[in-house]
Enzyme design. Structure first.
Site, mmCIF file in Angstrom:
data_model
loop_
_atom_site.group_PDB
_atom_site.id
_atom_site.type_symbol
_atom_site.label_atom_id
_atom_site.label_comp_id
_atom_site.label_asym_id
_atom_site.label_seq_id
_atom_site.Cartn_x
_atom_site.Cartn_y
_atom_site.Cartn_z
ATOM 1 N N GLU A 62 55.794 107.677 107.747
ATOM 2 C CA GLU A 62 55.092 108.600 107.005
ATOM 3 C C GLU A 62 55.921 109.853 106.897
ATOM 4 O OE1 GLU A 62 51.713 106.595 109.564
ATOM 5 O OE2 GLU A 62 53.718 107.356 109.764
ATOM 6 N N PHE A 124 38.824 107.921 118.166
ATOM 7 C CA PHE A 124 40.137 107.099 117.913
ATOM 8 C C PHE A 124 40.756 107.631 116.654
ATOM 9 C CE2 PHE A 124 42.574 103.601 116.110
ATOM 10 C CZ PHE A 124 43.578 103.387 116.892
ATOM 11 N N GLN A 125 42.009 108.196 116.768
ATOM 12 C CA GLN A 125 42.872 108.712 115.636
ATOM 13 C C GLN A 125 42.453 109.720 115.079
ATOM 14 O OE1 GLN A 125 44.383 105.184 113.339
ATOM 15 N NE2 GLN A 125 45.991 105.073 114.707
ATOM 16 N N LYS A 174 36.439 109.472 106.314
ATOM 17 C CA LYS A 174 36.122 108.201 105.675
ATOM 18 C C LYS A 174 34.720 107.920 105.181
ATOM 19 C CE LYS A 174 37.133 103.488 107.311
ATOM 20 N NZ LYS A 174 37.461 102.445 108.441
ATOM 21 N N MET A 496 78.182 119.591 112.844
ATOM 22 C CA MET A 496 77.910 120.880 113.024
ATOM 23 C C MET A 496 77.928 121.513 114.290
ATOM 24 S SD MET A 496 78.310 123.444 110.765
ATOM 25 C CE MET A 496 77.576 123.168 109.008
#
Length: 607
Positions: A62, A124-125, A174, A496
């Site tokens: 993602e 969940f999630q 959803k 760096m």
């Protein structure tokens, strides 16, 4: 074995549900490509994408989706769109969203969310992405009813595009995705808010300052491109004959061969640019924000200068430096209004002093021009990058973060700011490859690909540390056969950080060793991407020619000296006139006083 009853069978999405309405609304907003990764809470939207006219690009993480949308927006000037599911899908977008916010990139971010009855139950999630992203977006929307979709989508795109661009989040539960949207009218985009015209009084104040100046300098940043002001900015500089310096995001606002272009200022800027700013008596700031990497020690930045500051974002004017003339509003209109009156002062009462000032600035630029005749047989990265910029002068370059990022800024010859995609304010490693994917797709849409003709060139310049942060996106490059050319500069270190530890931490090298890197050419080949490795200067020309003429994606793995540093360098808590070159190393006392501390946070970490 589990059994599934009829009541538990997933319901086929209605063509008139919230998800399908959103898909059509995106098309109405002019979206043709979006980047994402599916999951449970966003599945109805992905079902709506099936068979739609939207092109969905499946990334492999993602964060890659957010950076790809980011690169798409930077290269095209259009709104980038990315999609992820709830929970970890949404949280993985956060770095890319923050990068868009800090660099003013227009994006609309769509995240799935658990159904509204489950919100607040630790389902969940479930994750409060609305609250989590509030500091790093222009606005957030949580869609609780299907009926809210027309307002939310229209406002999201209007806000992302208007004024100072930035990211907007739409959190999409959803149950709203599957809710009945048959009663909703087709989507109608909103007009973008007009940028207000600058006040006449501020323009008159600016003109008065220009008339009095003997050593003026223009200091331009990313706002020139964001304000679609590149052409009028060039007209202003050429007409007034005022030398100009550019920020990292301002590179390309003036052509590299323009004799008034002194180059980049700041921590790794040119000596000519930094000295001009330190000695000027008037600083004309166009779309820049006095970032600490540009100013060095702010209290000693341009100490003799009065300031004209023009920016469409009123919050930037006076935030870090008092503006003697504050021009808030449309940059294009302000520059047009000032060009001819300011140009008249080229031959005014300070004409001789200003001519001498310009000659001094230009002589410094010649005296301190970069050299590319590095001794030894190894590859000198600045020379390679300069040569590649000559071979593909119109290329879009997507950089990761570190030494290679600064070498690109110093040595690539950009002819427009949209050619240079770099994570400026956030400095996010892993940006380069997915941003290049987004840029390549943006260019493909602007000029549909003819199989008989090569596509516009997109080059990703990365380092061995940055590249491994989103290396999985090689799969995305291979799947869509995107002809991205990857130049991987490998010094087997976090370069760096190593440079700062050498200079300011008494060579106490801590956790910068990457000597166990994989064989990058073999790694690329595993994804079906041809790759070549070089480590000698004699091989550079042939390798670059092979890279740019490869018919599809290709990777050039370049081994470079681990001890090579980026020069010049302004040490922390020093003004920009106190630059170090390669033959200058601060002594122990200077190292101790310059070491990052809680009292000196502005330069506490390297880019």
């Amino acid at each position: 074995m589990s059994t599934q009853t009829a009541s538990s069978t997933p319901r086929t999405a209605s063509p008139c549900n919230g998800a399908s309405w959103l898909a059509q609304a995106l098309i109405a907003e002019g979206v043709d490509t979006l980047f994402g990764y599916p999951g449970g809470a966003i599945m109805p939207f992905y079902d709506a994408l099936h068979g739609s006219d939207l092109k969905h690009v499946l990334v492999r993480h993602e964060q890659g989706a957010a950076f790809a949308a980011n690169g798409y927006a930077r290269a095209s000037g259009r709104v980038g769109v990315c999609v992820a599911t709830s929970g970890p899908g949404a949280s993985n977008l956060v770095t890319g969203i923050a990068d868009a916010m800090l660099d003013s990139v227009p994006m609309v971010v769509i995240t799935g969310q658990v159904a509204t009855p489950l919100m607040g139950t630790d389902a969940f999630q479930e994750l409060d992405v609305f609250g989590m992203t509030m500091p790093i977006v222009k606005h957030s929307f949580l869609v609780r009813r299907v009926e809210d979709l027309p307002r939310v989508v229209a406002e999201a795109f209007r806000i992302a595009r208007s004024g100072r661009p930035g990211p907007v989040l739409i959190d999409f539960p959803k149950d709203v995705q599957v809710g009945d949207a048959s009663g909703l009218a087709p989507h109608v985009p909103l007009d973008i808010d007009d940028v207000p015209r600058a006040a006449d009084a501020s323009l008159h104040a600016a003109l008065a300052l220009v008339s009095q100046a003997q050593r003026p300098v223009v200091y331009a940043g990313g706002g020139v491109a964001l304000g679609n002001a590149v052409d009028v900015f060039r007209d202003f500089v050429n007409a007034t004959r005022i030398p100009a310096v550019l920020t990292l995001k301002g590179l390309g606002a003036l052509p590299p061969d323009n004799p008034l272009n002194l180059g980049m200022l700041g921590m790794h800027g040119t000596r000519a640019a930094n000295l001009a700013v330190q000695e000027c008596d008037l600083l004309i700031v166009v779309g820049a924000r006095f970032d600490d990497r540009a100013t060095g020690k702010l209290s000693e930045f341009a100490p003799h200068a009065r300031v004209i500051h023009m920016d469409p974002d009123a919050c930037e004017i006076g935030k870090l430096r008092h503006a003697d003339a504050a021009i808030n509003g449309d940059i294009v209109g302000a520059l047009k209004a000032l060009t001819l009156p300011c140009a008249a002062h080229v031959h005014g009462r300070h004409a001789v002093a200003r001519r001498q000032w310009l000659e001094t600035c230009q002589q410094r630029a010649r005296d301190h021009a970069a050299r590319y005749d590095a001794p030894g047989d190894g590859v000198y990265a600045p020379a390679l990058l300069k040569r590649l910029s000559e071979i593909v002068p119109g290329a879009v370059v997507s950089c990761d973060v570190g030494q290679h990022q600064m070498w690109v800024a110093q040595h690539w010859r950009f002819s427009h700011p949209r050619q240079h995609l770099t994570s400026g304010a956030l400095g996010a490693m892993g940006f380069g490859l997915p941003a290049a994917i987004g840029a390549q797709l943006a260019l493909r849409e602007q000029a549909p690909h003819d199989p008989q003709e090569p596509e516009a060139c997109v080059v990703c310049v990365s380092g061995d540390g940055s590249f491994l942060m989103n290396v999985q996106e090689l799969a995305t490059v291979a799947r869509y056969r995107l002809p991205v050319k990857i130049v991987l500069l490998d010094n087997q270190a976090l370069g760096m950080v190593r440079q700062w530890q050498e200079l300011f931490f008494e060579q106490r090298y801590s956790e910068i060793d990457l000597s166990d890197n994989p064989d990058f050419a073999t790694l690329a080949s595993a994804f079906g991407i041809p790759a070549t490795r070089i480590d000698r200067a004699d091989d550079v020309e042939d390798a670059l020619q092979a890279l740019v003429h490869a018919p599809g994606p290709a990777l050039l793995h370049v081994a470079i000296d681990q001890k090579a540093n980026v020069w010049p360098l302004v040490p922390p808590n020093r003004n920009n006139a106190e630059m170090l070159d390669g033959d200058e190393v601060p002594g122990p006392a200077a190292q101790a006083s310059n070491s990052p501390t809680p009292e000196n946070p502005s330069h506490a970490l390297p880019a």
